[in-house]
Structure formats: C-alpha cells, structure tokens
Scaffold this motif. Structure first.
Motif, short mmCIF file in Angstrom:
data_model
loop_
_atom_site.label_atom_id
_atom_site.label_comp_id
_atom_site.label_asym_id
_atom_site.label_seq_id
_atom_site.Cartn_x
_atom_site.Cartn_y
_atom_site.Cartn_z
N ALA A 40 0.83 -1.21 0.00
CA ALA A 40 0.00 0.00 0.00
C ALA A 40 0.87 1.26 0.00
N VAL A 41 1.93 1.25 0.80
CA VAL A 41 2.84 2.40 0.81
C VAL A 41 3.59 2.48 -0.50
N GLN A 42 4.05 1.34 -1.02
CA GLN A 42 4.82 1.36 -2.26
C GLN A 42 4.00 1.91 -3.42
N GLU A 43 2.72 1.64 -3.43
CA GLU A 43 1.85 2.18 -4.48
C GLU A 43 1.91 3.71 -4.48
N ARG A 89 11.00 10.15 7.60
CA ARG A 89 10.78 11.58 7.36
C ARG A 89 9.66 12.14 8.22
N ILE A 90 8.79 11.29 8.75
CA ILE A 90 7.61 11.77 9.47
C ILE A 90 7.52 11.02 10.79
N ARG A 91 7.96 11.67 11.86
CA ARG A 91 7.88 11.10 13.20
C ARG A 91 6.74 11.80 13.93
N ASP A 150 2.91 2.27 8.52
CA ASP A 150 2.69 2.07 7.10
C ASP A 150 1.23 2.32 6.68
N GLU A 151 0.30 1.78 7.44
CA GLU A 151 -1.11 1.91 7.05
C GLU A 151 -1.52 3.38 6.96
N ARG A 152 -1.15 4.16 7.98
CA ARG A 152 -1.50 5.57 7.98
C ARG A 152 -0.72 6.32 6.91
N LEU A 153 0.54 5.97 6.69
CA LEU A 153 1.35 6.64 5.67
C LEU A 153 0.74 6.46 4.29
N ALA A 154 0.28 5.27 3.97
CA ALA A 154 -0.35 5.02 2.67
C ALA A 154 -1.58 5.90 2.49
N GLU A 155 -2.42 5.99 3.53
CA GLU A 155 -3.62 6.83 3.46
C GLU A 155 -3.25 8.31 3.28
N LEU A 156 -2.26 8.74 4.04
CA LEU A 156 -1.86 10.14 4.04
C LEU A 156 -1.28 10.56 2.69
N GLU A 166 -0.43 15.49 9.02
CA GLU A 166 -0.47 14.55 10.15
C GLU A 166 -0.15 15.25 11.47
N PHE A 167 0.78 16.17 11.44
CA PHE A 167 1.14 16.89 12.66
C PHE A 167 -0.02 17.72 13.19
N ALA A 168 -0.83 18.25 12.29
CA ALA A 168 -2.01 19.03 12.71
C ALA A 168 -3.11 18.14 13.25
#
Length: 429
Positions: A11-14, A92-94, A102-108, A134-136
């Motif tokens: 999902a992230v790779q897509e 890059r996103i902590r 990964d799941e949230r990164l793919a959605e974001l 995401e930070f907001a």
C-alpha cells in the motif's frame, strides 16, 4: 535527482511509486505550489504545535536530533520531520515520538497526492504537506522541522510563527540551486548562502545562529533587521565552549555547565549548543536544565560519524559511516580522525566534488575504494585520484580490504549511508 523511496508495504509502495513519477520542477522558485497544496488540505501548517525550524549547510539534522531529544526528555510529545530518509521513507515523518505507521502513511500520501494532482508538486513538497497534515491531526507539544534545501524557498518555509528558528553551520553546497544568478541577491557565495538560509527568519521570532564569516554574518543581520526577527548570534548574544567533558554555555539568562554531547565529533558541540540556545531564546515551550542534560546524552542521529554495530559488515573490520559530502563535512571527518590511518570506501553523487572528502583526509588514507551509489548517478573511480580501487558494492569493497587494526570509513553520500545501514541490519527508528 529523485529519492527512490522503497517500502515493504504494498500500500505504501503504491503511493511511493506515484511520488516517484512526479516531475522534477527545475527552475521553479517560490512557495506558491506548496501553499496551494496546503490550502486544499485545510492549511494544516496553521495548526501545528510550537515549531523549531532549523536551516544550515551542515549540522541542521544533528541540531534537530538534539532538540527532539531535549524536548522528549522534558516529557513532551514531539513531531519531527527531517530529510532525506536513510532506509525507509517513514523516517521523514515522526509523529508524537514514533515513526509513522505504514497503514496511515499510505492513506496520508494518497490524500496529499490526490489533492495536488494538477499542481505538479515536487517529491519534497508532497512530503512536507503530508507531514504537516499529520502533525495538525495528532496532538503534540512541539514540532521540530528541518529545512530541506536552502531556506527562503524551501517547502517548510510556510511556517509563519515558529517558536524559534536556527541556522547551523554554513558552507558551499547545492551550488546549482543556491548560487543560481538572481537579481537583488548577494554576489559573494557565502553571503548568498547566508541570504538563502536566513530566509526562514520571521518577524518577532528568535533567529538563533552560530558564528560565521563577516560577509555571512552581515547578511544575516541585515535580513533579521529587515523582517523584524529577534537575532541571537553566537559570540554576541550567547557563547559556548567545550573543554574536556564539559560544554560551557552562557547567555543573558545565565551560565550552565553541560555534558558534551553523545554524538561523535567535535563539531557536534556546536550543534548541541545551537539547540540549547534555540530552546533558551524562546518562550513558547518551557524546558528544564535536566531535560537539556538528558537530551545531550541520549540524542541519536544515524550516519553522522556513526560506528556500525555488530552485523554482516563488521565481522572483520571496525566500520565508521558518514553521509557528509561537502567541504565542511570533509573538514569535520579530518578533525575526528586526525593522526589516524583509514581505509576509505567512498561513493558520491555526480554533482558533488570528490575533493571535498579526499583532500582533507589525504594524510589519513591507507587505501581508497570507490563504489556505486545505488539508484543514482555517481562519480567513477578516477574522480577520487590515482590509485583508487573499485568495487561493485560496499560488501565487496570490505572483502578486499586487509583485516587489521586500521578502521574503515564509508562516506560520501547519505544515499550510500542508507544502503550501508540496510545491509548491516541497522534500521533507524
């Protein structure tokens, strides 16, 4: 140049494949695209917790690491965005202390890429828009943001009211972008670099800097005055000096005696002091001296004068890793390894100057082996001087180096450093 992000998550790779297909906006300057993208996402940059914004040629990532460690030591939840990633794009996103899942990164990424499909944003603009979105969304107490390139036109420079801005060491790098001819900008190279970095200064907010050459300092002073930033320069408004195991720091609020930082290299004392000064010159986030001490002792920043742990690459050699690729980085390496023999394994991107690493280390070198930088255009062996050997990979290079007491330094590119960490099983977390 692209960052060639890869993920084990389909999902992230897509989404990373979509990122990789973005065109490189050569010649496009300004913040219009990132602002348009953020507006479509609800302007998340207006809803961030207090931001510590850090620019610089060298040391800005380490400064961010110190800020992050100190703030967390006080008990705060901290968002952090830095670049580039070494092994996984997630670095890059902590979010509130943890790498994004990964799941949230793919959605974001899907959300941001869909929103900006017709804007032709860059890889970095999408990344910053995703991070700020995401930070907001997730509550935290502070945010640490590393400038990607320059400062004035960097995508992170949409931040309007930071808790503090900082500028780490200055040097010549990214000449194609930061020294491109432009009317109304300084002609002297280091003054121009200072002009670009100081572009993050904001009215009424602290701009905390190190000590620089006269032409660079004058440019920073001019910009701070023009925009109404509160300038705090080392040597004028605060001082620091490391002696033995003590980092002495002083400003108008008082003097403190701190431990030297855990990160290896004499230059890290300057980065640590900059982080301390940024925290002490702002008023939005309270910080204790105990938290500063703990942060100095626990800060971690991979691929910056890092000795590799036990793993596949260290079975027969003591291996050090550094992603530095400009003259300032070369000087820092030479200072750390002064008087010590080294085997150098080096890979550098085509746009970088091989002499920036080779020249300062020349007296140290027992051998030089050139290797490719995976997925990037890189310098051939002859670029590193007569007698340079060649190998198809870092493991192959290590296999050709005689086993003994002479350590090995792998250097020249953060992209190469990421590959080395992956091969040795050291994944930044």
């Amino acid at each position: 140049m692209r960052d060639f992000a890869r993920s084990d998550s389909p999902a992230v790779q897509e989404q990373l494949d979509r990122l990789g297909r973005l065109s490189v906006p050569d010649g496009r300057l300004g913040l219009d695209t990132i602002r348009a993208l953020l507006e479509r996402l609800g302007n998340p940059h207006h809803r961030l917790p207090p931001v510590f914004h850090v620019a610089g040629t060298n040391g800005k990532g380490s400064t961010c690491a110190f800020l992050h460690a100190m703030l967390e030591a006080h008990g705060y939840k901290v968002h952090v965005t830095t670049s580039p990633h070494l092994v996984r794009y997630n670095e890059r996103i902590r979010v509130a202390g943890k790498l994004i899942e990964d799941e949230r990164l793919a959605e974001l990424l899907a959300q941001v890429l869909d929103a900006g499909e017709d804007l032709n944003p860059s890889f970095f603009e999408v990344t910053i828009a995703a991070a700020f979105t995401e930070f907001a969304r997730v509550p935290a107490d502070a945010c640490v943001v590393e400038v990607g390139l320059g400062g004035r036109f960097d995508a992170t420079n949409v931040i309007e009211k930071p808790a503090a801005c900082g500028i780490a060491a200055l040097g010549i790098d990214h000449e194609r972008f930061l020294l491109a001819p432009e009317a109304g900008t300084p002609e002297k190279p280091l003054a121009r670099i200072a002009f670009e970095k100081a572009g993050i200064a904001k009215s009424g907010r602290p701009l905390v800097t190190l000590h620089y050459s006269e032409e660079a300092a004058e440019e920073i002073e001019r910009i701070a005055s023009d925009c109404g930033a509160i300038l705090a320069m080392r040597g004028r408004d605060w001082t620091s000096d490391s002696l033995g195991n003590i980092l002495h720091y002083s400003d108008p609020s008082g003097e403190v005696h701190l431990p030297v930082p855990s990160l290896v290299g004499a230059h890290q004392a300057e980065n640590a002091a900059l982080a301390v000064a940024m925290l002490r010159h702002q008023s939005l986030v309270r910080i204790s001296e105990e938290a500063i001490v703990t942060g100095l002792r626990t800060a971690h920043w991979p691929a910056r004068l890092q000795r590799l742990h036990a793993g596949p690459l260290t079975e027969e050699h003591e291996v050090w890793l550094d992603g530095g690729h400009n003259p300032s980085a070369g000087d820092a390496l030479a200072q750390h390894f002064e008087g010590q023999r080294l085997h150098l394994v080096i890979g550098m991107l085509k746009g970088k100057d091989p002499a920036s690493i080779i020249r300062p280390l020349k007296a140290n070198l027992a051998s030089v082996t050139a290797v490719p930088v995976p997925n990037h255009d890189y310098h051939p062996p002859e670029a590193f001087g007569r007698g340079t050997q060649t190998a198809a990979s870092v493991p192959e290079a290590l296999a050709t180096i005689p086993v003994g007491r002479v350590p090995v330094l792998v250097a020249g590119s953060l992209y190469l450093a990421g590959e080395v960490l992956r091969l040795n099983g050291e994944f930044p977390d």
